[in-house]
Design an enzyme around this catalytic site. Structure first.
Site, mmCIF file in Angstrom:
data_model
loop_
_atom_site.group_PDB
_atom_site.id
_atom_site.type_symbol
_atom_site.label_atom_id
_atom_site.label_comp_id
_atom_site.label_asym_id
_atom_site.label_seq_id
_atom_site.Cartn_x
_atom_site.Cartn_y
_atom_site.Cartn_z
ATOM 1 C CE LYS A 108 -51.621 1.174 60.357
ATOM 2 N NZ LYS A 108 -53.150 1.350 60.083
HETATM 3 C C1 LIG Z 1 -53.819 0.427 59.184
HETATM 4 C C2 LIG Z 1 -55.217 0.643 59.272
HETATM 5 C C3 LIG Z 1 -56.191 -0.404 58.934
HETATM 6 C C4 LIG Z 1 -55.642 -1.847 58.331
HETATM 7 O O1 LIG Z 1 -54.839 -2.402 59.417
HETATM 8 P P1 LIG Z 1 -53.794 -3.377 58.899
HETATM 9 O O2 LIG Z 1 -53.250 -4.075 59.990
HETATM 10 O O3 LIG Z 1 -52.991 -3.027 57.903
HETATM 11 O O4 LIG Z 1 -54.898 -4.633 58.189
HETATM 12 C C5 LIG Z 1 -57.418 -0.191 59.294
HETATM 13 N N1 LIG Z 1 -57.978 0.961 59.675
HETATM 14 C C6 LIG Z 1 -57.278 2.022 59.918
HETATM 15 C C7 LIG Z 1 -57.826 3.460 60.595
HETATM 16 C C8 LIG Z 1 -55.844 1.772 59.785
HETATM 17 O O5 LIG Z 1 -55.313 2.834 60.043
#
Ligand SMILES: *Cc1c(COP(=O)(O)O)cnc(C)c1O
Length: 494
Positions: A112
């Protein structure tokens, strides 16, 4: 470049407006009106760039209101020594056909950060361009990682504040500590009784409540979103698909122009949708493999064309993927169908929890996507095996994707594939220790050192010493009362 809403193509906005608003006023998501293309020559040029320049190159194509100088400035702040790897998003090869794209070297140790270190810069610049005088309050529903990454991105950013809601029983100990100890004078963190979908529904309701917006406006505040529904979050993610491809070429594993697959641990469909945009821009991608945990609503959708969230919700060891309503899917469906269908499906989703996109749209989805899912036990076994055989330690979300990829390999498909790794294993230290057969029954902060001791792998600096930080936020609310929490926070600030 103009942007329009997935619910109404006739009204267009600028990039700055799309980023400032987050969600369109009709409840839809913003999309660029066209997809810029990138040639093989362009990709060849990107191969000799560092990550920062690759990011500017891709983002500039969607943000013509921003000068290259501006974008360079944002990128050099967003991807700097707040990252613990100078490559920012390095690709590590497990074998000749498998590269792990590590997206967890930022300040909160999850992918993120790739977007949320950029978004505050894009957002504050957008507000300036629009002549906005009010303060923006960022409202976030989080299954764990978004919350911390958004808090870290927005903490003490001028003319912004941020309120984060997380499900009380749906985040790891480490994730919770990361959020409740957040620094910054403009931040609010609150847990919600229920699961992630409850928190997300609560936030969506606040966004669509016109009376609430008026109340806030009186205190000189308006709302925006840092969830992956904001285009400003999706856009920075396109860059790492191109970057990983360049890494494959530079490592001599493929020739420029060869196709590769990406296997992506998926929850809200934001990460993998960025990959789809990269493919549509011209990146040579064969398939995007959508990997889920046992909340496998997307696996079923990609196999059948029926999206049905009427099923038990499972709390898994990959909590950031414990999602039954994947918001960003709406963008893909819009691109693959006509606009009136999306409105109907979203209405059906709201009323019955289910919709069926039919043969034609399903064929469109299947042309670009494969899918699969992993049970917790499979993910744990994969973590143990990969560590014992290759000395590579992965987190639980990455492990879900690894299981899906291993299944493909077992069927004889050796196509070059990027395994997208979304979090540091230390962020989910309890489950990773458990997977390795080590004791994991201890408080969050100790888990991090226990995993270091068990593996000899060094924990990222932001995750060490969490127990010495002061817990600043302890509030828990029923989802009906979320608006009051926001109002209270916003009015106290003004
Ligand atoms: C947010 C997240 C995901 C999923 O990503 P999306 O964009 O919601 O599909 C997968 N792994 C981790 C560690 C995340 O923080």
């Amino acid at each position: 470049m103009k942007y329009y809403s997935t619910r109404d193509k006739s009204k267009t906005v600028t990039a700055a407006q799309a980023i400032a608003q987050g969600l369109a006023s009709d409840g839809g998501l913003f999309l660029p009106e066209s997809i810029p293309s990138v040639s093989i020559d362009d990709i060849s040029e990107m191969c000799s760039m560092d990550y920062r320049s690759r990011a500017v190159y891709i983002m500039a194509k969607y943000l013509d209101e921003f000068s290259e100088q501006e974008l360079k400035g944002f990128v050099s702040e967003a991807y700097a020594d707040n990252y613990d790897d100078e490559k920012i998003a390095p690709t590590r090869f497990l074998d000749d056909n498998t590269g792990v794209l590590e997206l967890f070297h930022g300040p909160t140790c999850a992918f993120k950060d790739m977007a949320l270190q950029m978004l505050p810069r894009l957002l504050t610049a957008s507000l300036k361009k629009l002549g906005e005088k009010r303060e923006v309050c960022i409202l976030v529903a989080t299954s764990g990682d978004t919350g911390k990454a958004a808090l870290e991105g927005f903490a003490d950013v001028q003319d912004t504040s941020i309120a984060v809601f997380y499900p009380r029983d749906g985040v790891s100990d480490v994730q919770k500590l990361q959020m409740t100890t957040q620094r910054g004078e403009n931040v609010c963190v609150c847990s919600v009784e229920g699961n992630f979908d409850d928190a997300q529904t609560g936030v969506k309701l606040i966004f669509s409540d016109k009376d609430f917006a008026e109340k806030l406006d009186k205190s000189g505040v308006f709302l925006s979103s840092a969830n992956s529904i904001n285009w400003g979050r999706l856009l920075p993610q396109l860059a790492y698909y191109f970057s990983a491809y360049c890494d494959f070429v530079n490592a001599g594993k493929i020739k420029l122009g060869d196709e590769i697959d990406f296997c992506v641990p998926t929850g809200n469909f934001g990460d993998i949708l960025a990959g789809w945009y990269a493919k549509k821009m011209g990146l040579p991608v064969r398939k995007l493999i959508c990997a889920s945990n046992c909340n496998n609503v997307l696996t079923d959708f990609i196999n059948t064309g029926v999206y049905d969230k009427n099923r038990p919700f499972h709390t898994t060891i990959s909590p950031s993927m414990d999602i039954l309503v994947s918001s960003n899917l709406e963008r893909l469906l819009f691109m693959l169908s006509d606009d009136s269908s999306v409105c109907t499906w979203m209405q059906q989703l709201k009323e019955t929890g289910r919709y069926d996109v039919g043969e034609k749209v399903l064929a469109g989805v299947r042309a670009d996507f494969d899918c699969g899912y992993a049970e917790d036990a499979q993910a744990k076994a994969a973590i143990k095996t990969l560590f014992e055989q290759c000395g590579y330690l992965m987190d639980t979300h990455t492990a879900d994707a690894y299981v899906v990829l291993a299944d493909k390999r077992a069927k004889g498909d050796c196509f070059p594939t990027v395994l997208v790794s979304t979090a540091s294993p230390f962020k989910f230290a309890d489950s990773v220790l458990d997977a390795l057969g080590k004791p994991s029954d201890m408080p969050g902060a100790q888990l991090v050192s226990a995993l270091e001791a068990a593996t000899g792998v060094k924990a990222p600096a932001p995750l060490t010493g969490l127990d010495k930080k002061q817990v600043r936020f302890t509030q828990c609310t029923a989802k009906e009362n979320m608006p009051d929490v926001v109002l209270d926070f916003a009015s106290k600030r003004r």
